[in-house]
Design an enzyme around this catalytic site. Structure first.
Site, PDB file in Angstrom:
ATOM      1  N   ARG A 101      27.231  24.762  23.874  1.00 25.96           N
ATOM      2  CA  ARG A 101      27.157  26.217  24.079  1.00 25.96           C
ATOM      3  C   ARG A 101      25.728  26.650  24.413  1.00 25.96           C
ATOM      4  O   ARG A 101      25.514  27.728  24.965  1.00 25.96           O
ATOM      5  CB  ARG A 101      27.685  26.939  22.822  1.00 25.96           C
ATOM      6  CG  ARG A 101      27.625  28.441  22.878  1.00 25.96           C
ATOM      7  CD  ARG A 101      28.688  29.114  22.010  1.00 25.96           C
ATOM      8  NE  ARG A 101      28.743  28.611  20.641  1.00 25.96           N
ATOM      9  CZ  ARG A 101      27.804  28.847  19.700  1.00 25.96           C
ATOM     10  NH1 ARG A 101      26.748  29.567  19.977  1.00 25.96           N
ATOM     11  NH2 ARG A 101      27.968  28.360  18.489  1.00 25.96           N
ATOM     12  N   TYR A 154      33.385  47.014  41.726  1.00 26.54           N
ATOM     13  CA  TYR A 154      34.533  46.202  41.317  1.00 26.54           C
ATOM     14  C   TYR A 154      35.238  46.901  40.146  1.00 26.54           C
ATOM     15  O   TYR A 154      34.569  47.435  39.240  1.00 26.54           O
ATOM     16  CB  TYR A 154      34.025  44.817  40.901  1.00 26.54           C
ATOM     17  CG  TYR A 154      35.092  43.925  40.338  1.00 26.54           C
ATOM     18  CD1 TYR A 154      36.092  43.419  41.159  1.00 26.54           C
ATOM     19  CD2 TYR A 154      35.108  43.588  38.995  1.00 26.54           C
ATOM     20  CE1 TYR A 154      37.074  42.604  40.639  1.00 26.54           C
ATOM     21  CE2 TYR A 154      36.095  42.767  38.470  1.00 26.54           C
ATOM     22  CZ  TYR A 154      37.072  42.281  39.306  1.00 26.54           C
ATOM     23  OH  TYR A 154      38.047  41.477  38.797  1.00 26.54           O
ATOM     24  N   LYS A 160      34.667  33.574  43.640  1.00 25.65           N
ATOM     25  CA  LYS A 160      35.033  33.998  44.991  1.00 25.65           C
ATOM     26  C   LYS A 160      34.435  33.047  46.037  1.00 25.65           C
ATOM     27  O   LYS A 160      34.858  31.910  46.116  1.00 25.65           O
ATOM     28  CB  LYS A 160      34.621  35.455  45.189  1.00 25.65           C
ATOM     29  CG  LYS A 160      34.975  36.382  44.005  1.00 25.65           C
ATOM     30  CD  LYS A 160      36.463  36.545  43.802  1.00 25.65           C
ATOM     31  CE  LYS A 160      36.839  37.233  42.490  1.00 25.65           C
ATOM     32  NZ  LYS A 160      36.189  38.517  42.221  1.00 25.65           N
TER      33      LYS A 160
HETATM   34  C1  LIG Z   1      35.921  39.304  41.076  1.00 29.01           C
HETATM   35  C2  LIG Z   1      34.724  40.155  41.081  1.00 29.01           C
HETATM   36  C3  LIG Z   1      33.997  40.380  39.909  1.00 29.01           C
HETATM   37  C4  LIG Z   1      34.406  39.810  38.568  1.00 29.01           C
HETATM   38  O1  LIG Z   1      34.317  38.426  38.553  1.00 29.01           O
HETATM   39  P1  LIG Z   1      35.285  37.469  37.679  1.00 29.01           P
HETATM   40  O2  LIG Z   1      34.822  36.107  38.056  1.00 29.01           O
HETATM   41  O3  LIG Z   1      36.693  37.780  38.076  1.00 29.01           O
HETATM   42  O4  LIG Z   1      35.046  37.817  36.247  1.00 29.01           O
HETATM   43  C5  LIG Z   1      32.834  41.141  39.996  1.00 29.01           C
HETATM   44  N1  LIG Z   1      32.454  41.693  41.163  1.00 29.01           N
HETATM   45  C6  LIG Z   1      33.137  41.516  42.306  1.00 29.01           C
HETATM   46  C7  LIG Z   1      32.659  42.134  43.563  1.00 29.01           C
HETATM   47  C8  LIG Z   1      34.300  40.748  42.301  1.00 29.01           C
HETATM   48  O5  LIG Z   1      34.988  40.586  43.439  1.00 29.01           O
END
Ligand SMILES: *Cc1c(COP(=O)(O)O)cnc(C)c1O
Length: 390
Positions: free
Chosen positions: A68, A122, A212
């Protein structure tokens, strides 16, 4: 290497975070799944514990003590993304929201709980700020209202560019000036460092949902902050205490994703420009939101802040909500799913899904669909959309 000039972005994408591979005699990133690490003796272990839990990287020969606190596979991913964003330090988390949470907690801990946030954001970020769950207080401001929203309790200015889901572009340097000394964080998930490096425009912190584009294949969840060492030292202890470190399997996949990031982003962007142009011609569509479209970049930031318009676009159906739902239901090649930035094209309805928890005054319109353009042939993506629309 014999050259002294700093390597280009594509070269860094392939090589960053691999510096020690030759010395270690490996070619692929080793995945260290240890949850605990042998200790030389109590005192050396205790010293290493203090060091790591205080947010500092390990010293040579130190035990990592407990997973951790530190993981070497994660550290390689961090080195890779830091090199691409041009930051001195990166801190990787189990998700983008975990990264946002740790950053917000670090500001609350510093006695600066006020956040100035520029919408659209977001949905999860907007929701976290609106609820004040972490002890933050939020003022939502437009780009031009940032200076007047700042107070002495402001610990962070939060923005996203391009914004989710309407692809609004925000002038990062202008916001940084308006923020005075308050640190600016830019969620760079949509642009990636291939198209935009916010630290070069004065931002203090870059945030990614690594889930992403960085991973790029829809099979690894993660988040990362890139910043200076001083700011990083205020966030790393929070990651250790709250237990939000990225898993080493995720770190392996995300580090591997970096190598193909420039080529994916460039190709997906080229296809998105073609898809946006085709959709703009369609009589059932009221407007297409993409920086490549006329009116899509009113501040002329493409070329100045961002090297291209990116591969996420949104479009609004002339017949509104029902028409949007029908398109999401009728696509075949394209997958109806949230998330974005992967190799396959995804479509989703922001008001109904990703922006569901957002207050009604800031919710995207009911006829809007968001498209994340993948690596398929442009003509196949366009055919699938036209078929679904008709
Ligand atoms: C998906 C997303 C997030 C959050 O990320 P996670 O990995 O789902 O927790 C934050 N900002 C943007 C622009 C996103 O597309």
């Amino acid at each position: 290497m014999t050259t002294t000039s700093s390597p280009g972005l594509a070269t860094r994408a392939v090589h960053a975070g691999r510096d020690d591979f030759t010395d270690r005699g490996v070619h692929a990133l080793p995945i260290d799944l240890s949850t605990t690490y042998p200790l030389a003796d109590v005192e050396a272990g205790g010293a290493a514990y203090d060091h790591l839990s205080g947010g500092r990287p390990p010293e040579t020969g130190d035990s990592y003590v407990y997973a951790r606190l530190w993981n070497p596979t994660v550290a390689h991913f961090e080195a890779g993304i830091a090199a691409l964003e041009g930051g001195s330090d990166a801190i990787a988390f189990a998700s983008g929201m975990a990264a946002t949470t740790a950053l917000l907690m670090s500001r609350v801990a510093a006695g600066k709980p006020h956040v100035v946030a520029i919408r659209p954001l977001y949905g999860g970020t907007d929701h976290l700020l609106a609820t004040g769950l972490l002890g933050t207080e939020v003022t939502y401001a437009r780009e031009g209202e940032v200076a007047s929203a700042i107070t002495e309790r402001t610990g962070l200015v939060f923005l996203e560019s391009p914004g989710n889901p309407t692809l609004d572009l925000i002038d990062i340097a202008a916001v940084t000036r308006a923020a005075g000394g308050a640190p600016v964080v830019v969620d760079n998930t949509f642009a990636t460092p291939v198209l935009q490096r916010p630290l070069e425009h004065g931002a203090r912190v870059v945030l990614h949902s690594a889930t992403k584009f960085l991973g790029g294949h829809g099979d690894a969840m993660g988040g990362v902050l890139v910043t200076d060492s001083e700011t990083a030292a205020t966030v790393r202890p929070i990651r250790a205490i709250t237990g939000s470190i990225l898993h080493p399997m995720g770190a392996y996949l995300l580090h591997r994703g970096l190598a193909t990031l420039p080529i994916r982003v460039e190709r997906q962007q080229r296809t998105a420009v073609a898809v946006a142009a085709a959709l703009a011609e369609h009589p059932a569509i009221r407007r297409v939101m993409h920086p490549s479209r006329p009116g899509g970049d009113p501040l002329a930031l493409v070329g100045r802040q961002m090297s291209g318009p990116g591969s996420i676009l949104a479009f609004e159906m002339r017949d509104g909500y029902e028409a949007a739902l029908a398109v999401a239901k009728r696509v075949h090649l394209i997958t109806h799913a949230v998330s974005l930035g992967g190799v396959d094209t995804l479509i989703q309805h922001p008001a109904g899904l990703t922006h569901r928890p957002v207050a009604s005054e800031a919710k995207p319109g009911p006829g809007i669909l968001r498209l994340s353009v993948g690596l398929e042939d442009a003509s196949d993506i366009i055919d699938d959309l036209v078929h679904a629309i008709e």
